[in-house]
Write a protein that holds these residues in place. Structure first.
Motif, PDB file in Angstrom:
ATOM      1  N   GLY A   1       0.826  -1.208   0.000  1.00  0.00           N
ATOM      2  CA  GLY A   1       0.000   0.000   0.000  1.00  0.00           C
ATOM      3  C   GLY A   1       0.853   1.246   0.000  1.00  0.00           C
ATOM      4  O   GLY A   1       1.952   1.269   0.563  1.00  0.00           O
ATOM      5  N   LEU A   2       0.347   2.298  -0.645  1.00  0.00           N
ATOM      6  CA  LEU A   2       1.042   3.586  -0.716  1.00  0.00           C
ATOM      7  C   LEU A   2       0.070   4.713  -0.397  1.00  0.00           C
ATOM      8  O   LEU A   2      -1.102   4.673  -0.801  1.00  0.00           O
ATOM      9  CB  LEU A   2       1.622   3.818  -2.109  1.00  0.00           C
ATOM     10  CG  LEU A   2       2.649   2.812  -2.644  1.00  0.00           C
ATOM     11  CD1 LEU A   2       2.949   3.103  -4.108  1.00  0.00           C
ATOM     12  CD2 LEU A   2       3.921   2.836  -1.809  1.00  0.00           C
TER      13      LEU A   2
ATOM     14  N   MET B   1      -1.101  15.306   7.934  1.00  0.00           N
ATOM     15  CA  MET B   1      -0.715  14.777   6.616  1.00  0.00           C
ATOM     16  C   MET B   1      -0.400  13.289   6.705  1.00  0.00           C
ATOM     17  O   MET B   1      -0.755  12.510   5.811  1.00  0.00           O
ATOM     18  CB  MET B   1       0.473  15.567   6.067  1.00  0.00           C
ATOM     19  CG  MET B   1       0.141  16.998   5.691  1.00  0.00           C
ATOM     20  SD  MET B   1       1.477  17.865   4.824  1.00  0.00           S
ATOM     21  CE  MET B   1       2.705  17.997   6.129  1.00  0.00           C
ATOM     22  N   ALA B   2       0.276  12.875   7.783  1.00  0.00           N
ATOM     23  CA  ALA B   2       0.604  11.463   7.948  1.00  0.00           C
ATOM     24  C   ALA B   2      -0.650  10.615   8.125  1.00  0.00           C
ATOM     25  O   ALA B   2      -0.732   9.496   7.590  1.00  0.00           O
ATOM     26  CB  ALA B   2       1.531  11.280   9.147  1.00  0.00           C
ATOM     27  N   LEU B   3      -1.623  11.116   8.862  1.00  0.00           N
ATOM     28  CA  LEU B   3      -2.862  10.366   9.058  1.00  0.00           C
ATOM     29  C   LEU B   3      -3.598  10.157   7.733  1.00  0.00           C
ATOM     30  O   LEU B   3      -4.076   9.058   7.434  1.00  0.00           O
ATOM     31  CB  LEU B   3      -3.775  11.089  10.045  1.00  0.00           C
ATOM     32  CG  LEU B   3      -3.399  11.021  11.524  1.00  0.00           C
ATOM     33  CD1 LEU B   3      -4.381  11.849  12.355  1.00  0.00           C
ATOM     34  CD2 LEU B   3      -3.395   9.574  12.018  1.00  0.00           C
ATOM     35  N   VAL B   4      -3.683  11.210   6.941  1.00  0.00           N
ATOM     36  CA  VAL B   4      -4.392  11.095   5.659  1.00  0.00           C
ATOM     37  C   VAL B   4      -3.643  10.148   4.725  1.00  0.00           C
ATOM     38  O   VAL B   4      -4.251   9.304   4.051  1.00  0.00           O
ATOM     39  CB  VAL B   4      -4.579  12.486   5.020  1.00  0.00           C
ATOM     40  CG1 VAL B   4      -5.186  12.358   3.623  1.00  0.00           C
ATOM     41  CG2 VAL B   4      -5.475  13.363   5.902  1.00  0.00           C
ATOM     42  N   ALA B   5      -2.312  10.259   4.685  1.00  0.00           N
ATOM     43  CA  ALA B   5      -1.521   9.357   3.841  1.00  0.00           C
ATOM     44  C   ALA B   5      -1.649   7.912   4.317  1.00  0.00           C
ATOM     45  O   ALA B   5      -1.704   6.978   3.507  1.00  0.00           O
ATOM     46  CB  ALA B   5      -0.065   9.793   3.831  1.00  0.00           C
ATOM     47  N   THR B   6      -1.702   7.719   5.634  1.00  0.00           N
ATOM     48  CA  THR B   6      -1.845   6.366   6.183  1.00  0.00           C
ATOM     49  C   THR B   6      -3.184   5.762   5.796  1.00  0.00           C
ATOM     50  O   THR B   6      -3.259   4.585   5.397  1.00  0.00           O
ATOM     51  CB  THR B   6      -1.703   6.389   7.710  1.00  0.00           C
ATOM     52  OG1 THR B   6      -0.386   6.817   8.066  1.00  0.00           O
ATOM     53  CG2 THR B   6      -1.957   5.012   8.311  1.00  0.00           C
TER      54      THR B   6
ATOM     55  N   VAL C   1      -3.475   2.301   3.736  1.00  0.00           N
ATOM     56  CA  VAL C   1      -4.189   1.143   4.281  1.00  0.00           C
ATOM     57  C   VAL C   1      -5.294   0.695   3.321  1.00  0.00           C
ATOM     58  O   VAL C   1      -5.474  -0.508   3.067  1.00  0.00           O
ATOM     59  CB  VAL C   1      -4.756   1.474   5.674  1.00  0.00           C
ATOM     60  CG1 VAL C   1      -5.728   0.394   6.143  1.00  0.00           C
ATOM     61  CG2 VAL C   1      -3.626   1.636   6.689  1.00  0.00           C
ATOM     62  N   ALA C   2      -6.024   1.657   2.776  1.00  0.00           N
ATOM     63  CA  ALA C   2      -7.078   1.322   1.812  1.00  0.00           C
ATOM     64  C   ALA C   2      -6.476   0.704   0.552  1.00  0.00           C
ATOM     65  O   ALA C   2      -7.012  -0.269   0.001  1.00  0.00           O
ATOM     66  CB  ALA C   2      -7.882   2.569   1.462  1.00  0.00           C
TER      67      ALA C   2
ATOM     68  N   ILE D   1       3.294   0.024   9.313  1.00  0.00           N
ATOM     69  CA  ILE D   1       3.013   1.297   8.646  1.00  0.00           C
ATOM     70  C   ILE D   1       4.297   2.107   8.712  1.00  0.00           C
ATOM     71  O   ILE D   1       4.760   2.455   9.803  1.00  0.00           O
ATOM     72  CB  ILE D   1       1.882   2.065   9.366  1.00  0.00           C
ATOM     73  CG1 ILE D   1       0.719   1.149   9.735  1.00  0.00           C
ATOM     74  CG2 ILE D   1       1.439   3.261   8.537  1.00  0.00           C
ATOM     75  CD1 ILE D   1       0.060   0.448   8.587  1.00  0.00           C
ATOM     76  N   ALA D   2       4.899   2.407   7.564  1.00  0.00           N
ATOM     77  CA  ALA D   2       6.222   3.027   7.574  1.00  0.00           C
ATOM     78  C   ALA D   2       6.266   4.222   6.634  1.00  0.00           C
ATOM     79  O   ALA D   2       5.648   4.210   5.572  1.00  0.00           O
ATOM     80  CB  ALA D   2       7.277   2.011   7.160  1.00  0.00           C
TER      81      ALA D   2
END
Length: 404
Positions: A7-8, A72-77, A81-82, A182-183
């Motif tokens: 995932g990205l 920003m990290a939360l939205v990217a995560t 994940v999706a 998650i990295a």
């Protein structure tokens, strides 16, 4: 053991989300703009994600307690994940780790609190100013948001932080500590204090008359980097775990190398020796030779010393230069997030068998002998690729990715 990249997630000045970022990078148009928030400073331009609205993306309840780098990290995560097809409501959270790189924490929150202290407005300081600004909170908030209850930490190796985080995450999988990690990295440093400090250090480009032309990695007329902000997140899994659940695998993280120059606090070793050792370590870890590498995503900051040292290292490591690109020419330098964003871009290059161009390379530095992709994306057969990161302190981190 390799790690499967399943995932990205990306928030960058090239676009919000992976498709928009990839399209923006392939378009090759620099994103640096004059920024009213930096008005009156020696360097008054930077690169920001276009139209990023934390409130719209996360809601008021979450946004009011976190800094921009965490948002920003939360939205990217969530995007990553999706993309991986994972469901946090059904996974074993104790087997899911979080490792995120960050260079400076919540600088905007600290600046805001300082300004209120200076103006004797103590009662208006948010009680969340400290948790907003602590670097570790980006990993903590991700854990809260998606119930990732395994190892949880932040790596701080300056501009190599995001790459260091991804390499550390791979090691957690190799140790058997986690099934999923998650990295990545996140940074919001386009603030007045950060800009002024980097400017005084002579690190920033002074092309205030031409912001879009300011970031020019490997160009003979480069004069410094351009501040930027963003986030990049990769979902790493044990390959057998990913295959068992039928996940789509974008690429494999096959190798990781980390070294120190031991040379100077802010200047890279001009011989490139430290970076060469990191590249060699990543290749050995991946059981690859230099001849196996078909592409390099360079650190390419657009500073005189870094570009020359990296160019020297690559020239000496490879008999024939693989095609090289430098994303910072388009999106600027995202500091602690840069290595993660560029790692994600490297994965996308392998997936699309396409290398985005390097912008603003009008006249290659004659001391740098590399095959740099310019002007337009280049279609290229790629089996394996490297993503380089270097940092103040002389820290180097190199990631080796392999196509599935």
């Amino acid at each position: 053991m390799e790690a499967a990249v399943t995932g990205l997630g990306l928030i960058t000045p090239a676009g919000l989300g992976v498709p928009a970022t990839w399209q923006g990078l392939c378009k090759g148009t620099p994103t640096a703009r004059t920024d009213p928030a930096l008005a009156g400073l020696p360097v008054d331009f930077c690169c920001r994600p276009p139209g990023f609205d934390p409130m719209a993306a996360l809601g008021k309840r979450v946004t009011w307690r976190i800094d921009l780098f965490t948002a920003m990290a939360l939205v990217a995560t969530r995007e990553a994940v999706a993309d991986a097809g994972l469901d946090p409501t059904s996974w074993d959270g104790a087997r899911v780790g979080v490792v995120v790189g960050n260079g400076s924490g919540g600088t905007a929150s600290i600046e805001d609190a300082y300004n209120k202290v200076r103006d004797s407005r103590i009662s208006t300081i948010s009680p969340f100013s400290i948790p907003r600004s602590l670097p570790n909170m980006v990993a903590g908030e991700i854990a809260i948001d998606i119930q990732a209850l395994g190892p949880n930490l932040v790596t701080a190796t300056a501009c190599a932080s995001g790459a260091t985080a991804i390499g550390t995450a791979r090691d957690l999988l190799r140790l058997g500590t986690c099934d999923i990690v998650i990295a990545g990295g996140s940074e919001d440093a386009c603030t007045r204090v950060v800009s002024a400090c980097f400017s005084q250090a002579g690190a920033l480009s002074r092309r205030t008359h031409d912001p879009a032309g300011a970031s020019r990695p490997f160009d003979a007329d480069r004069d410094g980097f351009v501040l930027s902000e963003g986030a990049g997140i990769l979902i790493l899994e044990r390959p057998e775990y990913a295959r068992a659940r039928g996940a789509h695998i974008h690429a494999y993280l096959s190798g990781y190398g980390s070294t120190a120059d031991g040379y100077h606090p802010t200047r890279p070793d001009p011989s490139g020796a430290g970076l060469k050792r990191a590249i060699a370590a990543a290749l050995a870890d991946a059981d690859l030779s230099p001849a196996d590498i078909d592409h390099v995503n360079a650190h390419g900051t657009s500073t005189a010393g870094n570009d020359l040292a990296e160019g020297t290292a690559l020239r000496e490591m490879f008999t024939q230069s693989p095609p090289v690109t430098a994303n910072k020419s388009i999106i600027g330098h995202c500091l602690g997030a840069a290595g993660a964003i560029e790692a994600a871009t490297t994965v996308l290059s392998l997936s699309h068998q396409t290398i985005p161009p390097t912008a603003n390379l009008d006249r290659l530095d004659p001391q740098i002998e590399l095959d740099i992709v310019t002007k337009a994306p280049r279609t290229h057969v790629m089996r394996a690729a490297l993503s380089n990161s270097c940092a103040f302190g002389g820290q180097n981190a190199v990631l080796a990715f392999r196509a599935p």
